[in-house]
Design an enzyme around this catalytic site. Sequence first.
Site, mmCIF file in Angstrom:
data_model
loop_
_atom_site.group_PDB
_atom_site.id
_atom_site.type_symbol
_atom_site.label_atom_id
_atom_site.label_comp_id
_atom_site.label_asym_id
_atom_site.label_seq_id
_atom_site.Cartn_x
_atom_site.Cartn_y
_atom_site.Cartn_z
ATOM 1 N N TYR B 283 0.858 -1.176 0.000
ATOM 2 C CA TYR B 283 0.000 0.000 0.000
ATOM 3 C C TYR B 283 0.900 1.235 0.000
ATOM 4 C CZ TYR B 283 -4.003 -2.762 1.812
ATOM 5 O OH TYR B 283 -5.011 -3.657 1.993
ATOM 6 N N PRO B 358 -9.040 0.168 3.994
ATOM 7 C CA PRO B 358 -8.796 -1.271 4.078
ATOM 8 C C PRO B 358 -7.545 -1.671 4.850
ATOM 9 C CG PRO B 358 -8.092 -0.439 1.940
ATOM 10 C CD PRO B 358 -8.639 0.724 2.700
#
Lengths: 687, 687
Positions: B283, B358
């Site tokens: 990420y 998330p």
Amino acid sequence: MEPSKVDVLIVGAGPAGLMLSLWMAKLGIKTRVVDKRTGKIVSGQADGFQCRTLEIFDSFGIGQKVWQESNHMLEVSFWNPGEDGKIRRHHRGPNTQPNLSRFTESVLQQGRVESFLIDTIRASASPKHPLIEIERSVMPTTLSIDESCVNDEDAYPVEVTLRHLTEEEATPTQRLSNLQDGLYRSNLAEDDTEKLIANTSGVREEKVQAKYVVGCDGAHSWVRKTLGEGFEMKGESTDAIWGVLDIIPITDFPDIRSRCMIHSAEFGAMMVIPRENKLVRVYTQLKEVSTGTGRVDRSQITPELILQTARKILSPYTLDYHYIDWWTAYQIGQRVGDRFSKHNRIFLAGDAVHTHSPKAGQGMNVSMGDTYNLGWKLGLVCKKLLRPEVLDTYELERRQIARQLIAFDHKFSRLFSGRPATDGSGEGSSMSEFQEAFREAQLFITGVGIRYQPSLLVCKENDDTGDLGGGLQAETAPQSSAASTAGLATNCRPGTRFASQKVMAQSDARPWELQLQMPSDGRFRIVVFGGDISQAKQLATVNELGAWLQANLLSPAKSPRISLAPGPDPRGGSGSSQWMTDQDPSIVDVLLVHAASREQIELLQDLHPVYHPFDKKLGWDYGKVFVDGQTHHEGHGRAYERYGVDPARGAIVAVRPDGYIGLVTALQGEDGWKQLQAWFGGLLRSV
Amino acid sequence: MEPSKVDVLIVGAGPAGLMLSLWMAKLGIKTRVVDKRTGKIVSGQADGFQCRTLEIFDSFGIGQKVWQESNHMLEVSFWNPGEDGKIRRHHRGPNTQPNLSRFTESVLQQGRVESFLIDTIRASASPKHPLIEIERSVMPTTLSIDESCVNDEDAYPVEVTLRHLTEEEATPTQRLSNLQDGLYRSNLAEDDTEKLIANTSGVREEKVQAKYVVGCDGAHSWVRKTLGEGFEMKGESTDAIWGVLDIIPITDFPDIRSRCMIHSAEFGAMMVIPRENKLVRVYTQLKEVSTGTGRVDRSQITPELILQTARKILSPYTLDYHYIDWWTAYQIGQRVGDRFSKHNRIFLAGDAVHTHSPKAGQGMNVSMGDTYNLGWKLGLVCKKLLRPEVLDTYELERRQIARQLIAFDHKFSRLFSGRPATDGSGEGSSMSEFQEAFREAQLFITGVGIRYQPSLLVCKENDDTGDLGGGLQAETAPQSSAASTAGLATNCRPGTRFASQKVMAQSDARPWELQLQMPSDGRFRIVVFGGDISQAKQLATVNELGAWLQANLLSPAKSPRISLAPGPDPRGGSGSSQWMTDQDPSIVDVLLVHAASREQIELLQDLHPVYHPFDKKLGWDYGKVFVDGQTHHEGHGRAYERYGVDPARGAIVAVRPDGYIGLVTALQGEDGWKQLQAWFGGLLRSV
């Protein structure tokens, strides 16, 4: 029509045939597997899985499935008559001795396990690994061997006629009413092979030429019979007949969920095997049908007879059932063949070459043990990676086990069928003898105590006397030019399976059973016990070894490459990802287990690249270095202590593709390393 | 055409919809599940499984599959800039706090888990349990509720039009080139629902009347939008955009197989999630596309951009890849609905009613947690076993969790997106703050710390103050007339999940995680901590309780029966065999855990039959009595100590079908027992 060609033809798709097929699928060998029956077993038959078998399953990524579905049989109870003649519990204890394995003896219907094996065979297919399908309703009717070319490795010297049976032929009447005739597949049943071969009207046949044929076709083995002289089974039968019932019992007998050995005062013996899905298997001695003349009146044997016998033995406890899953009966006998192969081109495995009584839960295990031993050798010879003379070790190693099995079974069956003394005057003597025999046999029964004798594959320790234990002496066989050094890894004896201990991955701190890092993929493994590599000197030793391994064993010029199959992987994920790269790995895999603290070591920075090999598509390999240390959630594995390795010295343990130890040698110095070279040199073709 | 009728209509077959379907399958409820997409996910999306989710999977018999295939994410590393501005490892420690659960956080692609769920739904079918098929390419286009009959339990008040989409409609262009447009399914993507509904040419539609409809249809939930006023999502978005890459990394970054939180000096933050099959999820914060105006230039977002950003953050370490599995980007925001149901006839679950970022691996877990909470309530109400007012507890319990989630995510995301102080002058303060927030949140993140507030389902302890911890106060809600007694089982707090400890079966000495003996089959469980029943007085107490339970709670006249589904069973075998008998068990199941030594107790002889119930087809049940003692192979579970129960006194812990503790009361005396009666009386319809 021209005969078709195949590398390996396997006759019989029971557990032995499927285990062999699985190796062929993993190694990418062109193989056919035929079985004369139309479908696989769905009830009854074998059910006991020993520790070593579960370890083997785990090495193919299916151990956990069996472990989860099976009943774990943890206790054994011994019952015998008290002073009043009524049975009473004499002793209760663990059925599997603690600390032998991460598994215990477990029980699951054979057909479930066959399903898992077949699914894994299919999942192993890839562009480099031909799909192997089990061909049902197909049987061989002729077999010939062209002896002029058995030494030509490119030849297909065995020619076999395969007949495709009609559905009716492949499904004998008994099968349709399995429960009515439980003697179908029993050793009391007739063999229908000759009858099937004799029927020649309207048959469809084909000819196949094979490099190798393996008969995994059971006690009535057609392959063995076809080999003729020298391949007879030798041994004896008794007139003891036993019946078997698989039922969901309705009973007040307190130990029905333990394994029980029950001797009654008057009505003979009985064994209880608690199974999955509330089932219990009951074995009872059927004295009524044992005529004493060696002849058996089969028509008398019914589930009702077995139940009545069990009731008498269990009295005053009651026994009944609503559900019955299966039943059968068999005659006790022990027979073994002298020869397990012909010209190393035709092999026999499993019941085809040794039969015995089923009560110790050995048959399926030893049969799969045979082909687990044969499979990788045959596959690697087919791939021209392994020297063909290694095939000799199949008979050497597995005949030894078959003979140990027969000896064990002979003793155990007789003890169990015999009438025990009551324990009115203290302990019944034969009962104690029986318990003692049971305890002694644990290492053999569980499979973890097997020790293969020295050969090309197992390097003798320098002080080896040839004594294999239990009165067995090693046979004369060609030996490796390498020798193991005694005392370096005191619990890693050459010829025994490399036991599993818990270690922790250097890269991500995950605890692993070390055995799971050594999947059955056809690779040899060098386990480097690097010791305490937080010490600069020890680290240097390990890295020097790494450089030597890279230059002398692992480089593409020095060791053959092997393509790995996809499919379930004991290391998790949905399968090995090694097949995702075109860079096949060496057939020799290196794992490092060190004894420094994990925090003191940086994988990529501190260690020679042999311990974290690079692949241009997959990057560095983070899965080769392990620590003997405290894990976050699962304690400390104490691997060095349990393997018997001194962290200040270290050791190298070289392991065969089937997980047995081939060589133990020193970490330090070229003298030790050269043993590795000598060992592999005697086995691999290009080193 | 007449509308068809169905008990439950589930809209959306993602993890939330499938978890709900699984409950319906287990309970035998006539159910339809529709999803507008043509197939399930095969790469990317959610991947983190928290401890509690794995426990829930295990209660359905599929936990071990996920556990075996997934990557176990055991460590977390915190990296931040050193004095020289280069990142360095600041701290490394366990990612999941030890001793919270038998599982740790694990990572596996969402699609694999959906497969396991679907297989289990299918395997649960029996004559009494209708097969539930997932209907793909089907979406609702109208929904109306007949408010006049929402209180009539036999009515089907919700009417829905279902449209069967063409293959093309169900497979948006993006899907065909998933890798090219990773923003498909991202919260940056357009919602195509309205467009699909607007297309009316040549469509095939049907009308369905349902007792209950559940919207598990994601962040763009059509069901929620259709409910209109009062069902808006409330919350905020930030302008922080994050990119996600699933790759097999080629890197020299040393912690690539640990979870990493990396803050760079200049280029923003990055998170590393090591996954199964050598994959790693990365990420990265995408500062370039965060315009600060709330608008995002989607066309700029590419895998290359995410990789370039990751490279800058990781510098001087390198990062590259050959294999990419998936990518996406999303905008951080936290939104939650005020209402989770309308008239207890239409429910919302998962992303349909709460969305967030998330990175903490919460989304899929909390979504499945919603329907795991709702499913048994809805199913047992459909079966007329549970009082309908229990449905109120769904919103009560899960809105609480959603709000906790939003608060956690709000804090965590901001901390993570913020720029940390370097640790040049000692420790970077925001880094420490971040670590501390991470540690504090563990109980919530893992799911094992969830504590539902008092209600009909959770009996307040007599000294309860309504403080739920973390500043939360219990809402006003109808309460059970029963009260829990504090201090009897000090680690079994009402409203928390009943933790698992290792115990040993009385009948066969097998060690078990106690939770595995409490499968998700719709039954309530009374766990009787019988104490040291080798003491005659204690044994008498336990047997008196047994007689009382039999007479007052378990007899067919007093408690409803429930038919159990086949399918995977966490207790092993190929599934529960209870469906093999026509004698359905009570909805209240009794387990006994005693603290005497196993040898001192004979199951059938010493204990009241309520602890080993008899079935005329299956015999005695040997699986209800457990011992807190030393096992042969797996040590001592110390269950009494860990549950906080005094063996001299004992306790009763009553557990809901979803494994949460409803009531803790005394073993001795009718006063305690009557609490059981009061609790069940407020829940079950026939007690």
